[in-house]
Design an enzyme around this catalytic site. Structure first.
Site, PDB file in Angstrom:
ATOM      1  N   THR A  56     169.887 129.659 -27.581  1.00 43.18           N
ATOM      2  CA  THR A  56     170.867 130.170 -27.228  1.00 43.18           C
ATOM      3  C   THR A  56     170.609 131.942 -27.800  1.00 43.18           C
ATOM      4  O   THR A  56     169.424 132.328 -28.224  1.00 43.18           O
ATOM      5  CB  THR A  56     172.254 129.901 -28.397  1.00 43.18           C
ATOM      6  OG1 THR A  56     171.519 130.318 -29.700  1.00 43.18           O
ATOM      7  CG2 THR A  56     172.436 128.435 -28.397  1.00 43.18           C
ATOM      8  N   GLY A  57     171.319 133.149 -27.082  1.00 46.80           N
ATOM      9  CA  GLY A  57     171.369 134.272 -27.248  1.00 46.80           C
ATOM     10  C   GLY A  57     172.960 134.688 -26.493  1.00 46.80           C
ATOM     11  O   GLY A  57     173.672 134.295 -25.868  1.00 46.80           O
ATOM     12  N   PHE A  66     172.584 136.356 -23.139  1.00 53.06           N
ATOM     13  CA  PHE A  66     172.148 136.249 -22.010  1.00 53.06           C
ATOM     14  C   PHE A  66     172.851 134.864 -21.894  1.00 53.06           C
ATOM     15  O   PHE A  66     173.229 134.889 -20.424  1.00 53.06           O
ATOM     16  CB  PHE A  66     171.072 135.673 -21.838  1.00 53.06           C
ATOM     17  CG  PHE A  66     170.623 134.521 -23.190  1.00 53.06           C
ATOM     18  CD1 PHE A  66     170.366 133.190 -21.885  1.00 53.06           C
ATOM     19  CD2 PHE A  66     169.368 135.211 -23.715  1.00 53.06           C
ATOM     20  CE1 PHE A  66     169.817 132.156 -22.880  1.00 53.06           C
ATOM     21  CE2 PHE A  66     168.885 133.784 -24.234  1.00 53.06           C
ATOM     22  CZ  PHE A  66     168.864 132.259 -24.096  1.00 53.06           C
ATOM     23  N   GLY A  67     173.407 133.748 -22.961  1.00 49.20           N
ATOM     24  CA  GLY A  67     173.978 132.202 -22.457  1.00 49.20           C
ATOM     25  C   GLY A  67     172.996 131.434 -23.669  1.00 49.20           C
ATOM     26  O   GLY A  67     173.067 131.854 -24.492  1.00 49.20           O
ATOM     27  N   ILE A  68     172.684 129.740 -23.001  1.00 46.71           N
ATOM     28  CA  ILE A  68     172.302 128.946 -23.582  1.00 46.71           C
ATOM     29  C   ILE A  68     170.861 128.027 -22.552  1.00 46.71           C
ATOM     30  O   ILE A  68     171.417 128.601 -20.952  1.00 46.71           O
ATOM     31  CB  ILE A  68     173.201 127.634 -24.172  1.00 46.71           C
ATOM     32  CG1 ILE A  68     173.567 127.114 -23.210  1.00 46.71           C
ATOM     33  CG2 ILE A  68     173.711 128.295 -25.155  1.00 46.71           C
ATOM     34  CD1 ILE A  68     174.289 125.966 -23.200  1.00 46.71           C
ATOM     35  N   ASP A 119     159.912 141.915 -22.680  1.00 49.02           N
ATOM     36  CA  ASP A 119     160.166 141.443 -23.336  1.00 49.02           C
ATOM     37  C   ASP A 119     158.908 139.827 -24.018  1.00 49.02           C
ATOM     38  O   ASP A 119     159.982 139.139 -24.506  1.00 49.02           O
ATOM     39  CB  ASP A 119     161.467 141.159 -23.673  1.00 49.02           C
ATOM     40  CG  ASP A 119     162.137 140.153 -25.171  1.00 49.02           C
ATOM     41  OD1 ASP A 119     161.965 140.735 -26.215  1.00 49.02           O
ATOM     42  OD2 ASP A 119     163.496 139.488 -25.434  1.00 49.02           O
TER      43      ASP A 119
END
Length: 380
Positions: free
Chosen positions: A48-49, A51-53, A165
Site C-alpha cells: 500500500t502507499g 498511490f493506492g494498493i 525511486d
C-alpha cells in the site's frame, strides 16, 4: 493469456473492497481473434502507499498468479506509469501483462495494472538476513546488483527513462531463480535535456545529493546514486545514509564523502550558491566496510557514490566492473549448484556502446557459444 498491453483499457465495475472479490474484464483479440473475458480473484494485499494498493490475484481462467496495482486515476490526464510500462520489455524489468479501469460506488475511476507476480522484494530479503544476524553472501550481492544495473541500462538507454525511486522495496526477487526485476514506475519519467523536473522525488535514504540541493535539471545518474546506496546496504546490512530528514540526509552523506567542494556543488546544482558547510574530511571507504571486504567491492561503491553526477559510472559501465567478474566465470553457479538466471543475453541495451565495453560485458565462453550458434545458423 493474450497480451493486450497495446489495447485500449476496458472499464469494469469494480468494488470498494479488494480481497475476496472477482474482477472480470474483457481483452481484445488480436488479428481478428474474438475478445476474451478474463477474471481475477483478488487474494491478498501485498503493498500500500499514497498511490493506492498492490494485491496478489489469481486468473481464474489460467490459474496464473499476478500482481495488480490499483491507482486512483485523474480522468483529465493519461497515466504516465502505464505509458512507460507499455513500451518496456526486459528480463530485469517487471512485465505489464495488461490493464483495465474500474469504477467504485463513489464514481471514482481506478487504473488496474496487471503485472507478473514476483514473490519477494530485496527489502524483505535484507530483513531476513538482518533478523538472523547475518550478512548477505557476496555472490548474491553480486548477482542482485548486476541485474539491477542491467535493468537500469535498459531503462536509461533504450526506454530513455529515469526510475527516480530505486530502493530495496522496488526491487523484486524470485527466491528460486534469484532473478531480479525493477518495479514501481509511479515516479519514473522520460527526462528531456533542458526541461525542468521536480527535485522532491526518491525515498530519502537513496536520494542523490543533487536532489537534496534542489536541482531540477538532473540526469539518470540519480538512479546510479540510488543503486550505489542499495549496494552499500547489501554489503553493510543496513542503510549507509540513514538521514532523519532532508538536511540530516545531506549530513549523513557529508560524514562519509566529506564536504563537497565548490566545483562539486556547481556540478550538482549551478544555482546553489549558499555555501555554508562545516569542513569535514572524507571517511576512507575501506573503514566503512568490514576488514575482509574485497577491494573491488569498495572500489565499485566509490565509483557510484560520487558528488559529481557526471563522474558516476553509467549502468552498463557498472555491469562491466571487476566486482562482477565472478559471475562471468565459465562454471559460475548459484550456491545450490543451479545455474544463474540469464545474465548475458544483451540486445538493445548495448546498442551504441564501444566495442571495448561490449567485449568486457560478454564473457569468452558465451562468445564461443554465440559463435557456434552463428555457425550453425549459416549451415557451415
Amino acid at each position: 493469456m493474450a497480451d493486450d498491453k497495446e489495447m485500449p483499457a476496458a472499464v469494469v465495475d469494480g468494488h470498494d473492497q479488494v480481497t475476496g472479490h472477482i474482477i472480470s474484464t474483457t481483452i481484445g483479440g488480436k488479428n481478428g481473434e474474438p475478445k476474451q473475458t478474463i477474471s481475477y480473484m483478488a487474494e491478498r494485499v501485498v503493498g500500500t502507499g499514497s498511490f493506492g494498493i498492490v494485491f496478489q490475484a489469481k486468473c481464474l481462467e489460467t490459474g496464473e498468479t499476478v500482481a495488480i496495482k490499483k491507482v486512483l486515476q485523474d480522468r483529465r490526464y493519461k497515466n504516465r506509469e502505464l505509458q512507460l510500462m507499455r513500451v518496456m520489455d526486459h528480463p530485469n524489468v517487471v512485465c505489464l501483462k495488461h490493464c483495465f479501469f474500474s469504477t467504485t460506488s463513489k464514481d471514482e475511476l481506478f487504473l488496474n495494472l496487471v503485472m507478473e507476480y514476483v514473490p519477494e522484494s530485496l527489502y524483505r530479503v535484507l530483513k531476513h538476513y538482518s533478523s538472523a544476524n547475518q550478512r548477505m553472501p557476496l555472490v548474491y550481492v553480486k548477482l542482485y546488483m548486476y541485474q539491477i544495473f542491467r535493468g537500469l541500462a535498459y531503462i536509461h538507454n533504450v526506454a530513455g527513462v529515469c526510475h527516480r525511486d530505486l530502493k530495496p522495496q522496488n526491487l523484486l526477487v524470485d527466491p528460486l531463480t534469484h532473478q531480479v526485476k525493477i518495479c514501481d514506475f509511479g515516479s519514473a519519467k522520460q527526462l528531456v535535456k533542458g526541461e525542468a523536473n521536480i527535485s522532491y522525488i526518491c525515498s530519502r535514504f537513496y536520494r542523490a545529493p543533487e536532489l537534496i540541493f534542489g536541482a531540477t535539471e538532473y540526469t539518470t545518474s540519480i538512479d546510479i546514486w540510488s543503486a550505489g546506496c542499495v549496494l552499500a546496504e547489501l554489503l553493510l546490512g543496513q542503510p549507509l545514509f540513514p538521514g532523519e530528514n532532508a538536511v540530516d540526509q545531506l549530513v549523513e552523506i557529508i560524514k562519509v564523502l566529506g564536504t563537497p567542494t565548490r566545483e562539486e556543488i556547481r556540478c550538482m546544482n549551478p544555482h546553489y550558491t549558499d555555501f555554508r558547510f562545516p569542513q569535514i574530511k572524507a571517511h576512507p571507504w575501506h573503514k566503512i566496510f568490514h576488514k575482509r571486504m574485497p577491494p573491488e567491492a569498495i572500489d565499485f561503491a566509490s565509483r557510484l557514490l560520487q558528488y559529481s553526477p557526471s563522474l558516476r559510472c553509467t549502468a552498463l559501465e557498472a555491469c562491466a566492473h571487476p566486482f562482477f567478474d565472478e559471475l562471468r566465470e565459465p562454471n559460475a553457479r548459484l550456491p545450490n549448484g543451479r545455474p544463474f538466471p540469464p545474465l548475458f543475453n544483451f540486445k538493445q541495451e548495448v546498442a551504441g556502446s564501444s566495442p571495448e565495453l561490449v567485449n568486457k560485458l560478454i564473457p569468452d565462453h558465451i562468445k564461443r557459444q554465440l559463435g557456434l550458434s552463428f555457425l550453425n545458423q549459416s549451415g557451415t
